[in-house]
Design an enzyme around this catalytic site. Structure first.
Site, short mmCIF file in Angstrom:
data_model
loop_
_atom_site.label_atom_id
_atom_site.label_comp_id
_atom_site.label_asym_id
_atom_site.label_seq_id
_atom_site.Cartn_x
_atom_site.Cartn_y
_atom_site.Cartn_z
N HIS A 189 0.83 -1.21 0.00
CA HIS A 189 0.00 0.00 0.00
C HIS A 189 0.86 1.25 0.00
O HIS A 189 0.53 2.25 -0.64
CB HIS A 189 -0.92 0.02 1.22
CG HIS A 189 -2.08 -0.90 1.07
ND1 HIS A 189 -3.01 -0.74 0.08
CD2 HIS A 189 -2.45 -1.99 1.76
CE1 HIS A 189 -3.92 -1.70 0.18
NE2 HIS A 189 -3.60 -2.47 1.18
N GLU A 424 -0.14 -11.59 -23.20
CA GLU A 424 0.65 -11.72 -21.97
C GLU A 424 1.30 -13.09 -21.84
O GLU A 424 2.07 -13.33 -20.92
CB GLU A 424 -0.24 -11.49 -20.74
CG GLU A 424 -0.86 -10.12 -20.68
CD GLU A 424 -1.82 -9.99 -19.51
OE1 GLU A 424 -1.44 -9.36 -18.52
OE2 GLU A 424 -2.94 -10.53 -19.61
N ASP A 448 3.55 -9.35 -17.52
CA ASP A 448 3.35 -10.80 -17.51
C ASP A 448 4.08 -11.47 -18.66
O ASP A 448 4.65 -12.55 -18.49
CB ASP A 448 1.85 -11.14 -17.55
CG ASP A 448 1.24 -11.05 -16.17
OD1 ASP A 448 1.87 -11.58 -15.22
OD2 ASP A 448 0.17 -10.45 -16.02
N CYS A 495 0.66 -1.96 -22.80
CA CYS A 495 0.24 -1.36 -21.53
C CYS A 495 1.04 -1.89 -20.35
O CYS A 495 0.73 -1.60 -19.21
CB CYS A 495 -1.25 -1.57 -21.31
SG CYS A 495 -1.69 -3.30 -21.21
C1 PEP Z 1 0.92 -6.72 -17.77
O1 PEP Z 1 0.94 -7.90 -17.41
O2 PEP Z 1 1.84 -6.18 -18.43
C2 PEP Z 1 -0.23 -5.87 -17.44
C3 PEP Z 1 -0.34 -4.65 -17.94
O3 PEP Z 1 -1.15 -6.37 -16.56
P1 PEP Z 1 -0.91 -6.39 -14.96
O4 PEP Z 1 0.35 -5.63 -14.67
O5 PEP Z 1 -2.12 -5.77 -14.37
O6 PEP Z 1 -0.79 -7.86 -14.71
MG MG Z 2 -0.87 -8.81 -16.63
#
Ligand code: PEP
Ligand code: MG
Length: 559
Positions: A189, A424, A448, A495
């Site tokens: 957090h 991913e 991921d 992302c």
């Molecule tokens: C990722 O895996 O790159 C992603 C954007 O999802 P998260 O970080 O929420 O797993």
């Molecule tokens: Mg992810």
């Protein structure tokens, strides 16, 4: 050169230069035989609980104002711990057996803290929350002074064993240059609060941090995850530059006119306005599971509809990419009773859970999304997380049809959004052509993807070197995905955290990405990097990066 560099985990990709102030909320416990009598100790405990509750309510209010409602919700969890009957009973029992209240509190919390410490991910962070509540009570019971973190001298870098959410919420980013902790991970957090405040922070630096004395000049490099002790001139200058570029409100294009969308990753309604203020063209990843955390039951359809509609209204000229629930792995939600798994990152995660056993939750979410798509100002895109097979994708699309049929039955307005898939998993890279034929866009989640391509746990500090998206194996996976997406008329964005690194922006543009989405804090820097990029030379560099054999050769191609 710094006299020493300590390595931990960057919590906020910002740099800060300042002077060390150690925060050491030391508490001296009474001796075993120091009880002032059973009734008097009971009264002291009751008073301490009352005062602690009043403090927590005040801090909740202040945090709502300064950071946001969702961040403030943590104080509700603290109040719940404060009133937990099993802890209260254990304290009463200790007092009845002749312990001083402070000692009884310390004992009563110990077992619970240990229990949470043995768990994974976010549950382990509950141990920090329990410590926070325990220390608050102990301070009240032992008359300990609370260091006023809200009134530190300008340019302070706070060093501490661990920062609790209440501590972090007190820090004023206008005066505090950053913080660094001995323990803690990127998803604690404290780290999440630090990112919301754009406060430079490095966590989990280990015991070595204890050797850095009060008054020492340091750079907190939240980007590299390092603390530079007694930095040299070049490092001090770089840290000052770490303040970041000026906000560019308009969409940007490369120097030869190719438009690249630069969007924000968000998880809560409170992050939307700050993202727009930093120049986000839209939202490239809305992590909807955050709407499900830190509460006792899932949000209703209407609440989800409001949250997504809010996002669409914040970006009337842009698009908002909402990811459907991504639960499992490090994202645990107690009320969903997730199974105990040996390897949760390889288990029931993301779309796997949404198709079964969370199918009802998924359908409710999809109904909320379809309704918001019709009513919100911006354009809604919806994507599915952790898809590995075409069957999963087809079932997810069928669930959208089912949600639409529900709304038809109810006679409610809705609109079908553009659909997409997150890339991913290695399987998704190899199947990118088949996915791209079935949806409008792909979005590469490098956090991921790197973990699975490199077989390196994204949470494990010991394999940090391997969890790096600039390894040629990952670069080739990205290149292949983009190629397959474009060959099948699908847009493709990124992302994962990689997209927020301005040093790789040229490489990503060269690989052909159409959109980069990131924590809002680095949007201005990435916009500058994109506008300084020339497509042809970027493509040349990207082609080279796809051919080289080692990470250091990839790095040689970066600015
Ligand atoms: C990722 O895996 O790159 C992603 C954007 O999802 P998260 O970080 O929420 O797993
Ligand atoms: Mg992810």
């Amino acid at each position: 050169m710094a006299s020493r560099t300590l390595t931990g985990t960057g919590a906020t990709p910002r740099s800060g230069l300042g002077t060390v102030v150690w925060y050491d909320p030391e508490i001296t416990l009474p001796d075993a035989d120091e009880s002032v009598g059973i009734d008097a100790e009971r009264d002291r405990f009751a008073d301490a609980v009352e005062t602690a509750r009043a403090e927590l309510e005040r801090e909740r209010e202040a945090t709502t104002e300064r950071i946001g409602e969702d961040e403030a919700a943590i104080f509700d969890a603290h109040i719940q711990f404060l009133e937990d009957p099993t802890i209260k009973d254990a304290v009463e029992e200790g007092i009845t057996e002749g312990q001083a209240a402070a000692l009884a509190v310390d004992d009563a919390f110990a077992g619970h803290i240990e229990q949470f410490e043995g768990m994974e991910g976010r549950m382990a962070e509950r141990a920090d929350d329990l410590r926070d509540v325990r220390d608050r009570l102990l301070r009240l019971l032992t008359g300990g002074e609370r260091v006023n973190l809200a009134a530190l001298p300008e340019g302070s870098v706070v060093l501490t064993e661990r920062l609790t959410p209440s501590d972090t919420a007190q820090l004023d980013p206008e005066t505090v240059a950053g913080f660094a902790t001995v323990t803690g991970g990127r998803t604690s957090h404290a780290a999440i609060f630090a990112r919301s405040l754009a406060l430079p922070a490095v966590v989990g630096l280990g015991d070595e941090l204890n050797d850095v004395a009060d008054g020492t000049e340091v750079v907190v490099d939240g980007d590299a995850g390092e603390l530079l002790v007694e930095p040299g001139k070049a490092e001090r200058d770089a840290a000052r530059r770490g303040e970041g570029a000026d906000v560019i409100e308009e969409p940007v294009e490369t120097s030869d006119g190719r438009e690249i969308a630069v969007a924000a990753n968000v998880g809560r309604p409170e992050e939307l306005e700050p993202a727009a203020a930093r120049g986000a063209d839209g939202v490239g990843l809305y992590r909807t599971e955050f709407l499900f955390l830190d509460r006792q039951s899932p949000p209703e359809e209407d609440e989800q509809y409001e949250a997504i509609r809010d996002a669409l209204d914040t970006f009337p000229d842009g698009h908002v990419v909402v990811r459907t629930l991504d639960i499992g792995g490090d994202k645990q939600i107690p009320y969903l009773n997730l199974p105990e798994e040996e390897n949760p990152f390889l288990g029931e995660r993301g779309i796997r859970r949404s198709l079964d056993p969370d199918a009802e939750l998924f359908r409710t979410q999809l109904r909320a999304l379809l309704r918001a798509a019709a009513d919100g100002a911006g354009e809604l895109n919806v994507m599915f997380p952790l898809v590995a097979t075409v069957e999963e994708l087809e079932n997810a699309i069928a669930a959208v049809d089912d949600a639409a049929a529900d709304l038809d039955d109810r006679g409610v307005d809705y609109e079908r959004p553009s659909l997409g898939v997150m890339v991913e998993t290695p399987s998704a890279v190899f199947m990118a052509d088949e996915f791209a034929k079935r949806v409008d866009f792909l979005s590469i989640g490098t956090n991921d993807l790197t973990q699975y391509v490199m077989a390196a746990d994204r949470e494990n500090e010991r394999v940090r070197e391997h969890h790096d998206p600039t390894h040629p194996g990952v670069v080739r996976a990205i290149g292949r995905t983009v190629e397959q997406a474009h060959a099948n008329d699908a847009r493709v964005g990124m992302c994962g955290e990689m997209a927020g690194n301005p040093d790789v922006a040229e490489l990503l543009v060269g690989l052909g990405l159409d959109e980069l989405s990131m924590s809002a804090v680095t949007i201005p820097d990435v916009k500058v990097a994109v506008s300084e990029t020339e497509s042809n030379s970027a493509r040349g560099r990207a082609d080279s990066a796809r051919r080289v054999a080692t990470r250091s050769e990839v790095h040689d191609l970066l600015p």
